[in-house]
Design an enzyme around this catalytic site. Sequence first.
Site, PDB file in Angstrom:
ATOM      1  N   THR A 104      53.821  43.704  65.818  1.00 43.81           N
ATOM      2  CA  THR A 104      54.327  42.365  66.140  1.00 43.81           C
ATOM      3  C   THR A 104      54.900  42.365  67.538  1.00 43.81           C
ATOM      4  O   THR A 104      55.577  43.317  67.922  1.00 43.81           O
ATOM      5  CB  THR A 104      55.494  42.021  65.195  1.00 43.81           C
ATOM      6  OG1 THR A 104      55.006  42.052  63.871  1.00 43.81           O
ATOM      7  CG2 THR A 104      56.095  40.657  65.506  1.00 43.81           C
ATOM      8  N   THR A 114      59.716  44.996  64.533  1.00 42.23           N
ATOM      9  CA  THR A 114      58.293  45.189  64.267  1.00 42.23           C
ATOM     10  C   THR A 114      58.204  46.310  63.241  1.00 42.23           C
ATOM     11  O   THR A 114      59.075  47.161  63.163  1.00 42.23           O
ATOM     12  CB  THR A 114      57.502  45.538  65.545  1.00 42.23           C
ATOM     13  OG1 THR A 114      56.140  45.793  65.204  1.00 42.23           O
ATOM     14  CG2 THR A 114      58.059  46.762  66.253  1.00 42.23           C
ATOM     15  N   GLY A 115      57.149  46.278  62.446  1.00 40.06           N
ATOM     16  CA  GLY A 115      57.014  47.308  61.419  1.00 40.06           C
ATOM     17  C   GLY A 115      56.491  46.692  60.128  1.00 40.06           C
ATOM     18  O   GLY A 115      55.909  45.610  60.143  1.00 40.06           O
ATOM     19  N   GLY A 134      56.647  44.558  57.333  1.00 36.77           N
ATOM     20  CA  GLY A 134      57.470  43.399  57.012  1.00 36.77           C
ATOM     21  C   GLY A 134      58.142  43.480  55.659  1.00 36.77           C
ATOM     22  O   GLY A 134      59.302  43.076  55.488  1.00 36.77           O
ATOM     23  N   GLY A 191      54.938  38.338  56.474  1.00 34.00           N
ATOM     24  CA  GLY A 191      55.818  39.478  56.729  1.00 34.00           C
ATOM     25  C   GLY A 191      57.161  38.980  57.241  1.00 34.00           C
ATOM     26  O   GLY A 191      57.550  37.821  57.030  1.00 34.00           O
ATOM     27  N   ASP A 192      57.856  39.845  57.959  1.00 31.88           N
ATOM     28  CA  ASP A 192      59.198  39.507  58.448  1.00 31.88           C
ATOM     29  C   ASP A 192      59.190  38.613  59.686  1.00 31.88           C
ATOM     30  O   ASP A 192      60.193  37.931  59.965  1.00 31.88           O
ATOM     31  CB  ASP A 192      59.941  40.801  58.816  1.00 31.88           C
ATOM     32  CG  ASP A 192      59.180  41.592  59.885  1.00 31.88           C
ATOM     33  OD1 ASP A 192      58.010  41.942  59.631  1.00 31.88           O
ATOM     34  OD2 ASP A 192      59.739  41.825  60.972  1.00 31.88           O
ATOM     35  N   ARG A 218      49.784  36.085  52.670  1.00 32.48           N
ATOM     36  CA  ARG A 218      50.882  37.059  52.790  1.00 32.48           C
ATOM     37  C   ARG A 218      51.695  36.801  54.079  1.00 32.48           C
ATOM     38  O   ARG A 218      51.152  36.617  55.143  1.00 32.48           O
ATOM     39  CB  ARG A 218      50.300  38.471  52.821  1.00 32.48           C
ATOM     40  CG  ARG A 218      51.322  39.603  53.013  1.00 32.48           C
ATOM     41  CD  ARG A 218      51.435  40.003  54.453  1.00 32.48           C
ATOM     42  NE  ARG A 218      52.361  41.134  54.655  1.00 32.48           N
ATOM     43  CZ  ARG A 218      52.839  41.475  55.838  1.00 32.48           C
ATOM     44  NH1 ARG A 218      52.500  40.802  56.912  1.00 32.48           N
ATOM     45  NH2 ARG A 218      53.651  42.494  55.960  1.00 32.48           N
TER      46      ARG A 218
HETATM   47  N1  GLY Z   1      56.049  43.013  60.997  1.00 37.21           N
HETATM   48  C1  GLY Z   1      54.931  42.184  60.826  1.00 37.21           C
HETATM   49  C2  GLY Z   1      54.450  42.064  59.469  1.00 37.21           C
HETATM   50  O1  GLY Z   1      54.777  42.842  58.597  1.00 37.21           O
HETATM   51  O2  GLY Z   1      53.683  41.151  59.237  1.00 37.21           O
END
Ligand code: GLY
Length: 318
Positions: free
Chosen positions: A149, A200-201, A203, A179-180, A177
Amino acid sequence: MYGMIATWRMALEGIEKGAQVLKENGNVQDALEVAVCDVEDFEYYKSVGYGGLPNREEEVELDASFMDGDTLAFGAVGAVKDFANPVRIARSLMQYDANNFLVGNGAEKYASSHGFERKNMLTERAKIHYENRLKEMNDELKPYSGHDTVGMVALDQDGHMASATSTSGLFMKHPGRLGDSPVCGSGFYVDSFVGGASATGLGEDVMKGCVSYEIVRCMKDGMHPQEACEKVVHQFDEELKRRRGKAGDMSLIAMNNQGEWGCATNIDGFSFVVATQTCQPTVYLAYREENGKMRFAEADQAWMENYMQTRTAPLVRK
Ligand code: GLY
């Protein structure tokens, strides 16, 4: 003082443009929009915007956010298809008192009726990645872990702060789906009276700890951004391992309202970009030492050349 910090080397050219906006006394939100759009538009970055890798049904679904550190207003979109710059849509959504976080069809209806640029975001290169991955997996669809991200925090010369994120999320993710990255407090948080952070990582794990908010909270308690990042990432990584036996990748960047910055990660060689009034845009690599302490090294010429060569190398169907 002005400054910007961003996750991953891919943010470098965007940060160069955004930092120029800040240097010329521009607005923090404009600087962030310029910077994130630059990453979204570059087709060789396969986890953000145009050229982002698709979900398991070969559709590119994009997530993005924007937050204003003065008013705490945020805007976010999730699972948006066929729009060129999701971060612009997210920024626009900040202006309302409700309906700030839109997903899927609803987000696309909003973007369409507000004149945002439409674009088929699935590139030929992303299709080849998809087809190759499908063959490797022999029908068993599992999300691929390589996903980056772009998350940024910035401070302008008038002391305004903001943050923005953009991602195509997990490669081979389930349709719908999230994520964060579009989730306030997890993928991003910023308060102009304190500072901001972005993640980033994986989510699914980042969201378990609301880690961006947690870093800002620690800065509010008086911690330097580096101390806050190291404490939050290390403690949460340990906690996930204790409770679940594993922790997904998690890398955080932060900047306070003095332009001081920090970064922490639970992976080795995480790259990030910093630019401030006293520091030209620079790519750093972060390495873990004992007890969650970080060591940073400036990326050298060989690393930088290898990075771009790997991203743009010809891709063949397997
Ligand atoms: N960090 C981005 C995701 O998991 O979508």
